[in-house]
Design an enzyme around this catalytic site. Structure first.
Site, PDB file in Angstrom:
ATOM      1  N   ILE A  74      -8.086 -36.936   2.046  1.00 15.85           N
ATOM      2  CA  ILE A  74      -8.882 -35.715   2.060  1.00 15.85           C
ATOM      3  C   ILE A  74     -10.322 -36.087   1.708  1.00 15.85           C
ATOM      4  O   ILE A  74     -10.577 -36.676   0.651  1.00 15.85           O
ATOM      5  CB  ILE A  74      -8.353 -34.676   1.043  1.00 15.85           C
ATOM      6  CG1 ILE A  74      -6.812 -34.566   1.133  1.00 15.85           C
ATOM      7  CG2 ILE A  74      -9.020 -33.342   1.259  1.00 15.85           C
ATOM      8  CD1 ILE A  74      -6.302 -34.079   2.458  1.00 15.85           C
ATOM      9  N   PHE A  85     -27.249 -15.259   9.096  1.00 13.66           N
ATOM     10  CA  PHE A  85     -26.412 -16.402   8.732  1.00 13.66           C
ATOM     11  C   PHE A  85     -26.594 -17.530   9.748  1.00 13.66           C
ATOM     12  O   PHE A  85     -26.636 -17.292  10.950  1.00 13.66           O
ATOM     13  CB  PHE A  85     -24.937 -15.970   8.697  1.00 13.66           C
ATOM     14  CG  PHE A  85     -23.984 -17.101   8.423  1.00 13.66           C
ATOM     15  CD1 PHE A  85     -23.621 -17.405   7.127  1.00 13.66           C
ATOM     16  CD2 PHE A  85     -23.461 -17.855   9.459  1.00 13.66           C
ATOM     17  CE1 PHE A  85     -22.731 -18.445   6.866  1.00 13.66           C
ATOM     18  CE2 PHE A  85     -22.584 -18.888   9.213  1.00 13.66           C
ATOM     19  CZ  PHE A  85     -22.223 -19.190   7.912  1.00 13.66           C
ATOM     20  N   ASP A 136     -10.129 -28.833  15.159  1.00 16.33           N
ATOM     21  CA  ASP A 136     -10.742 -27.835  14.295  1.00 16.33           C
ATOM     22  C   ASP A 136      -9.627 -26.999  13.659  1.00 16.33           C
ATOM     23  O   ASP A 136      -8.473 -27.054  14.103  1.00 16.33           O
ATOM     24  CB  ASP A 136     -11.682 -26.957  15.132  1.00 16.33           C
ATOM     25  CG  ASP A 136     -12.349 -25.877  14.302  1.00 16.33           C
ATOM     26  OD1 ASP A 136     -12.682 -26.161  13.134  1.00 16.33           O
ATOM     27  OD2 ASP A 136     -12.534 -24.762  14.815  1.00 16.33           O
ATOM     28  N   ARG A 150      -9.532 -17.697   3.560  1.00 11.91           N
ATOM     29  CA  ARG A 150     -10.964 -17.929   3.731  1.00 11.91           C
ATOM     30  C   ARG A 150     -11.723 -17.095   2.704  1.00 11.91           C
ATOM     31  O   ARG A 150     -11.463 -15.894   2.556  1.00 11.91           O
ATOM     32  CB  ARG A 150     -11.411 -17.551   5.138  1.00 11.91           C
ATOM     33  CG  ARG A 150     -10.808 -18.431   6.213  1.00 11.91           C
ATOM     34  CD  ARG A 150     -11.061 -17.856   7.593  1.00 11.91           C
ATOM     35  NE  ARG A 150     -12.476 -17.677   7.860  1.00 11.91           N
ATOM     36  CZ  ARG A 150     -13.257 -18.610   8.396  1.00 11.91           C
ATOM     37  NH1 ARG A 150     -12.748 -19.787   8.709  1.00 11.91           N
ATOM     38  NH2 ARG A 150     -14.533 -18.380   8.643  1.00 11.91           N
ATOM     39  N   LYS A 157     -19.841 -33.969   1.764  1.00 17.79           N
ATOM     40  CA  LYS A 157     -20.864 -34.726   1.051  1.00 17.79           C
ATOM     41  C   LYS A 157     -20.464 -36.192   0.931  1.00 17.79           C
ATOM     42  O   LYS A 157     -21.282 -37.096   1.146  1.00 17.79           O
ATOM     43  CB  LYS A 157     -21.083 -34.112  -0.335  1.00 17.79           C
ATOM     44  CG  LYS A 157     -22.298 -34.655  -1.057  1.00 17.79           C
ATOM     45  CD  LYS A 157     -22.572 -33.865  -2.324  1.00 17.79           C
ATOM     46  CE  LYS A 157     -23.850 -34.358  -3.002  1.00 17.79           C
ATOM     47  NZ  LYS A 157     -24.141 -33.589  -4.239  1.00 17.79           N
TER      48      LYS A 157
END
Length: 1292
Positions: A772, A575, A453, A634, A776
């Protein structure tokens, strides 16, 4: 040996005057009653084995169902739970008593035995022990297998009892805690175990909740309570809970006693962040219950004086206990290979038993009538099956009975070594490394793929507000010494810039749109946030003067320039990973209603009023987002919508209906949210910096050098992931990027096919390319028809980065690589979204970060920082792999060394199954006399020091490639042990061939020979352990010499206990007979040395000429030299040596042909030249041929890396070597002396080429001394190569 000699030796070993005469003939069952008993016992055993097998597969199915979420709890067709408050329950629920122990007093024995006999090895030895109970079948007695089996089971039982005793103590401490319960209108102090569903309990500050409760009222205004859930998810920040406004009035015992209501909720399940229920009070409106009213067992109450709640789930039905499920069953690769080899040995055992029984029948057929004096007719048994069982019992110890318990104990201490490693201790958080399982220690040394991660794993997960984009203008945070008043954002606010209203709206949204809880501490405000990025946003707003100060269930208050502004919170839509956004509906101080929505750009832009392309500020903000992502920041997008009161009222009714639904509440809430989260107006975006952890670039660089592929699986944006990969040195500047961003299945298929075609022959071979993939495209690529092609493309790339992926996609990627490649995979993460891939990988590693402990709880090993992974793999992993490999190989080796001797002795005992050794000596061989060396090897052996292992990651390759334990290595060890058993039996037999062991000439019988051989075997296998050990410690000395001392002590005691103890009558006086023989002491020195001499020779040759890279580095470390230069040099492998020999032979044949041609030309030429032209031509011809000979003489052309076709590294090495002094040039050690000798012989040959003697010698190739010397040299090299190839891994 001839048959009459065999009988003579048989007569010799049978003439024992001191002991009972042994039975040489086959054991017989003289009564049909014994046959009947045996058949029944065999049928019963096979029936039990069948039941165990069926149960085992059923248990595996149940475990799979548990880990796959099939038993998580509430299903659609399960009836909801109805609870009556302050009234008896119509149905019986579980008690609140919990037990995390595996056993109880009543269930320990059956459950323990059942668990132990799920192992095939224990079932096999149980079968042997049962067969030994049949009269006249067992040659080794009735208890020689059962006793060691009982001992091993006893050790395992003690280990299980000690571990389970700790669980029982913890359970008792938990169950005996006390709390206040409302019974009969008054508070009573009861134990937690006495709580019932429907009880009303009172919990005080800093107390744990005894069960899962529905909140009724608290001491705080508006029914607020603060809880800490660190025991559940590891998050230390406080969370807010609020009672329903309709129940906050219940503030005393009288009001609670008269409270009559019904709670309808979902059945017990394991979802910590979900709860759906209804509270129905008489003559009142139905009240929805959600997570805000749920107080989970294991949580602690904070900053709240008291709290009242109703018990809804108790005991093992609480969410805490529902999450205490077993982790998926994982087995190491070595365990699987060992089981396969055990199966092969079992087949070999059956073959040996059949062959021995057949030879017994053949011997009886040939000698039954001839040897009448030993009464063969009275004992002849025509039943082949019972003879087969006799030899099956005799040879059963080819499979080591103590292997399983030895490996378990060793792995247990290896796990302790990992936990005690101070180099993996993180002092700032006081977090050591933990081995949550010990079954995968050696698997750490075989990792080929790492799936990591990003956030919290590669990065520190310490967020800082870095930049923002507001109304198409990018703003940076103030510098270290820059005053706030001088920043561009502050100046635009003061000067009423045209964008100042948008700036104020943006900062207001930062300050109120979140779930952060403020805590006042000595005039300062401390923020407790569920995620670090929310806290960073609130601090960013406070930095510009918008300070969040107070939160109540219905309001939030901020301070703006000394003015307090209060906003009424109407609804909060939380969220989730599926929504990727959070919305807050508030009533402004001016009375208008607004919806603030923040989230990922992919979900916010689709909800903008004029669409993603035409939205105000849309294009510029999107460009700023890409710039933020390139910097590795981010990002979040912020938008707002104005809502009219009428629209809100209509939507609020829809939302209320969705919130009170028990079934599919989340889906219905999502549908309601989609109705209101539309027509948004873009405000801007934020960029939060998440720095890399210390040592991440160096760790990844070392892992790549160790031939470990590192894949990054993250939910962040593609640009952010690429930038982090660059910062972590996973991707370098010269590495081309292959980006897959497709919107359809056909486009994904096309681009995968195109990139695969570009690789050509290099497909499925690692190339310096980074792949990469976004989430989707990954969805399409993981389909059935593209999965294999996509995997081939991934394997062809050195680096793979998957971005915008969901937790289930992470697990699918790990599963795809693990199943398709068969390689050992490791997944590492720190959050709940990493649990799936951690459990799916071969080895799961959790990081104790700020996102909680869910990843740690689901992992096999836990560390505090990513950099500790390097030591975990390269040091502990490589060490444990080497140790377990040697332990298993040595365990099989020592058993075969001893027990195959029974096969050789069967040749002298008429294949009767007679044993050579005393039966208890056989039983104690694995348990006592050779038990210590495996522990010394498994716990303290190491190849190189930790510093060298980390400094040179290439040393990880032997363990990663499984070079130390595979089929070839296993069977080479087995052949080696077979040869040792031959020498250890026949050398003592030859030594005692004259039957004279003492000066008085008396004979001691077969058991004297057996004890002599047994002593030599114990000494040999102990010395073999020392020969296989790389690092000698005091434990190694104790293990080797202590084992030998225990055997001598045993024989001294055991030979003198009869008749005080009625066992071992055949051993009486054996110590005096053996120890008084000079032949025994001479053999004690010579025979083990002669047995191990070939192994020692192979070790010397191997470490001198064919040493591996690891051994060369280890030798350099011992000599205190830097092995860096050694690792840079090209090494001479076995294949290189084979190639060198072939080239050397070819060049020699050509050289001999050249010599004969030159010599013949010289002899045929006239002594006096008649033509100067012919002399010159002959001279030039001879020079050309001599030059050809000289060029072919060089050995450098005969090996890879030599002149002519050398690798660039080798040519650079030779250029460096040419600059050194002559005596220090770095030629290969094996070839240095031979090259000089070859050149010297070439010089002498050239001087002799013009002499008549040389011409005459050239016409006689068979007697040519040069050819003879070359043939001798080549033969010597071939002998070395063949000898090494056969014994290469015997001691290595």
């Amino acid at each position: 040996m001839a048959s009459h000699s065999r009988v003579a030796i048989l007569h010799h070993v049978g003439s024992d005057s001191h002991h009972d005469v042994p039975r040489y003939l086959p054991r017989v069952l003289r009564s049909s009653r014994y046959r009947l008993l045996f058949n029944r016992a065999l049928i019963d055993f096979l029936s039990v084995m069948w039941l165990v097998t069926v149960w085992r597969f059923k248990r595996l199915d149940e475990d799979e169902a548990t880990t796959s979420g099939l038993t998580d709890g509430a299903q659609g067709d399960v009836q909801n739970r109805v609870i009556f408050v302050n009234r008896p329950q119509p149905q019986k629920f579980l008690s609140n008593k919990v037990s995390t122990a595996k056993y109880s007093v009543a269930s320990f024995l059956p459950l323990f035995l059942f668990e132990q006999f799920r192992r095939y090895s224990n079932c096999f030895f149980l079968l042997i022990a049962l067969l030994q109970q049949i009269p006249d079948v067992s040659p080794t007695g009735r208890w020689t297998t059962l006793t060691p089996l009982f001992f091993i089971l006893f050790v395992s039982a003690v280990k299980e009892i000690l571990e389970d005793f700790k669980r029982h103590r913890a359970d008792d401490e938990t169950n005996n805690r006390r709390c206040d319960v409302l019974r009969q209108g008054r508070w009573m102090s009861l134990r937690w175990s006495e709580l019932l569903v429907g009880d009303i309990v009172k919990v005080l500050n800093n107390q744990f909740y005894p069960a899962d409760l529905v909140l009724l009222a608290t001491s705080e205004p508006q029914g607020i309570a603060f809880i800490e859930t660190s025991n559940l998810d590891g998050e230390t920040n406080l969370k807010i809970r609020q009672a329903s406004p309709e129940t906050v009035r219940l503030e005393d015992a009288d009001a609670l006693a008269t409270f009559a209501a019904t709670i309808q909720c979902e059945p017990p399940n394991r979802h910590l962040y979900e709860f759906n229920g209804l509270l129905k009070e008489a003559n009142s409106k139905t009240i929805p219950l959600g997570l805000e009213q749920m107080m989970l067992r294991g949580s602690m109450q904070r900053n709240t004086a008291w709290l009242y709640g109703v018990v809804v789930y108790t005991g093992h039905e609480t969410k805490l206990m529902k999450n205490s499920t077993k982790a998926p069953l994982k087995r190491s690769s070595i365990d699987k290979q060992t089981n396969t080899q055990i199966l092969m040995l079992f087949i070999l055992l059956l073959v040996l038993s059949v062959v021995s029984a057949a030879f017994n029948e053949l011997w009886l057929h040939r000698r039954g009538n001839k040897d009448w004096y030993i009464s063969l007719k009275d004992a002849v048994n025509l039943n082949f099956g019972f003879n087969f069982l006799t030899f099956l019992i005799l040879y059963n110890n080819l499979i080591p009975i103590s292997l399983q318990v030895t490996a378990e104990i060793v792995r247990f201490f290896q796990a302790k070594f990992i936990a005690l490693d101070s180099e993996m201790y993180h002092a700032p958080t006081d977090t050591p490394a933990q081995a949550r399982t010990s079954n995968l220690n050696e698997e750490l040394g075989m990792v080929k793929y790492i799936f990591s991660d990003k956030t919290g794993t590669l990065t520190a997960n310490i967020m800082e507000f870095h930049k923002c984009s507001i109304a198409e203008i990018m703003y940076n945070r103030p510098g270290p010494n820059e005053p706030l008043e001088q920043t561009q954002l502050y100046q635009n606010l003061l000067r009423n810039h045209p964008t100042s209203p948008v700036i104020r709206e943006f900062l207001t949204m930062l300050a109120i749109c979140h779930t952060v809880i403020p805590e006042q501490d000595d005039g300062k405000v401390n923020y407790h946030a569920a995620s670090p990025d929310e806290r960073a946003l609130v601090l960013g707003a406070a930095m510009y003067g918008y300070v969040f100060t107070t939160r109540t269930p219905k309001t939030v208050t901020i301070d703006v320039g000394g003015e307090s502004l209060t906003f009424q919170v109407l609804n909060v839509i939380d969220f989730t990973s599926a929504r990727k956004r959070m919305s807050l509906i508030v009533r402004m101080p001016t009375g208008e209603i607004k919806l603030y929505c923040k989230g990922a750009d992919s979900v916010i832009y689709t909800r903008l009023a004029r669409g993603p392309e035409q939205a105000v500020f849309g294009a510029a903000t999107l460009a700023h987002l890409e710039a933020f992502a390139v910097e590795g920041l981010r990002t979040l997008v912020f938008a707002v919508a104005d809502i009219s009161p009428a629209v809100y009222e209509e939507w609020a009714n829809t939302y209320h209906k969705a919130s009170v639904a028990i079934q599919n509440r989340e889906e219905k809430i999502e549908e309601a949210a989609n109705l209101i989260e539309t027509n948004l107006r873009l405000l801007g975006a934020t960029a939060i910096e998440d720095k890399l952890q210390d040592g991440v670039p160096e760790t990844i660089a070392a892992l790549l050098k160790a031939n470990i592929n590192v894949w990054v699986l993250t939910g962040d944006k593609q640009e952010t992931a690429i930038n982090i990969a660059h910062s972590a040195q996973l991707i370098n500047a010269n590495m081309p990027l292959m980006i897959l961003n497709e919107d359809s299945l056909d486009a994904t298929r096309e681009i995968i096919a195109r990139h695969s075609a570009d690789f050509g022959e290099n497909l499925r071979k690692q190339n310096e390319v980074a792949l990469i993939v976004d989430g989707k495209t990954l969805t399409y690529a993981m389909g059935c028809d593209l999965k294999k092609d996509f995997l081939d493309l991934c394997i062809s790339c050195k680096v793979v980065v998957c971005c915008r992926v969901s937790p289930i996609q992470k697990a699918e990627v790990v599963e795809m690589v693990s199943s398709a490649t068969g390689a050992v995979t490791l997944a590492i993460g720190d959050g709940a979204n990493d649990v799936a891939m951690i459990q799916r990988a071969s080895v799961g590693v959790g990081i104790s970060g700020v996102e909680g402990l869910q990843a740690v709880c689901a992992s096999d090993y836990s560390i505090a920082q990513f950099r500790f992974l390097l030591r975990l793999l390269l040091v502990h992993g490589a060490w444990n792999y080497s140790r377990i490999s040697k332990l298993i190989l040595y365990s099989f080796y020592k058993n075969i060394c001893l027990y195959v001797i029974e096969l050789w002795f069967a040749m002298y005992s008429a294949w009767s199954g007679q044993i050579l050794f005393e039966r208890w000596s056989i039983g104690f061989y694995n348990v006592i006399f050779t038990a210590l060396p495996p522990f010394a090897i498994g716990l303290f052996d190491k190849l190189c020091s930790p510093e060298i292992m980390i400094r040179h990651p290439v040393l990880y390759l032997p363990s990663q490639q499984g070079l130390l334990f595979n089929v070839r290595v296993f069977w080479v060890w087995m052949v080696n042990s077979l040869i040792h058993s031959v020498l250890l039996f026949w050398l003592p037999v030859l030594m005692t061939e004259q039957h004279v062991l003492w000066p008085h000439g008396k004979d001691g019988g077969y058991l004297v020979l057996g004890n002599i051989v047994y002593t030599y075997v114990v000494l040999t296998v102990c010395l073999k352990a020392g020969l296989s050990t790389h690092s000698w410690t005091w434990v190694t000395h104790v293990g080797i010499w202590g084992s030998l001392a225990m055997w001598f002590l045993f024989i001294l005691i055991y030979s003198n206990i009869y008749p005080v103890v009625l066992i071992g009558s055949v051993m009486r006086g054996m110590d005096r007979m053996v120890f008084t023989s000079a032949v025994f002491w001479l053999g004690l020195v010579l025979i083990p040395v002669a047995t191990l001499a070939p192994d020692l020779l192979v070790t010397v040759i191997h470490n001198s000429a064919f040493k591996s890279m690891t051994e060369a580095v280890r030798e350099s470390e011992i000599k205190q030299r830097d092995p860096a230069d050694l690792l840079d040099q090209p090494r001479l492998s076995v294949a290189d040596t084979r190639h060198a020999l072939v080239r050397l032979a070819q060049s020699s044949r050509k050289r001999r042909g050249c010599s004969r041609t030159c010599a013949a030309s010289s002899a045929a030429a006239p002594r006096a030249s008649t033509s100067s032209l012919s002399c010159r031509m002959g001279s030039r011809s001879r020079k050309r041929k001599a030059g050809a000979c000289r060029s072919r003489t060089s050995f450098a052309r005969t090996i890879p890396g030599g002149r002519g076709h050398a690798a660039p590294e080798a040519r650079r090495g030779r250029r460096r070597a040419a600059k050194l002094p002559r005596g220090r040039r770095a030629a290969p050690k094996l070839l240095r002396g031979r090259r000089a000798a070859t050149l010297a012989r070439g010089n002498r040959r050239r001087r002799r080429e013009l002499t008549p003697r040389a011409a005459r010698a050239a016409t006689q190739p068979r007697t040519n001394s040069v050819a003879f010397r070359f043939t001798r040299q080549t033969s010597y090299l071939c002998f070395q190569f063949t000898f090494f190839s056969y014994f290469k891994v015997v001691v290595g």
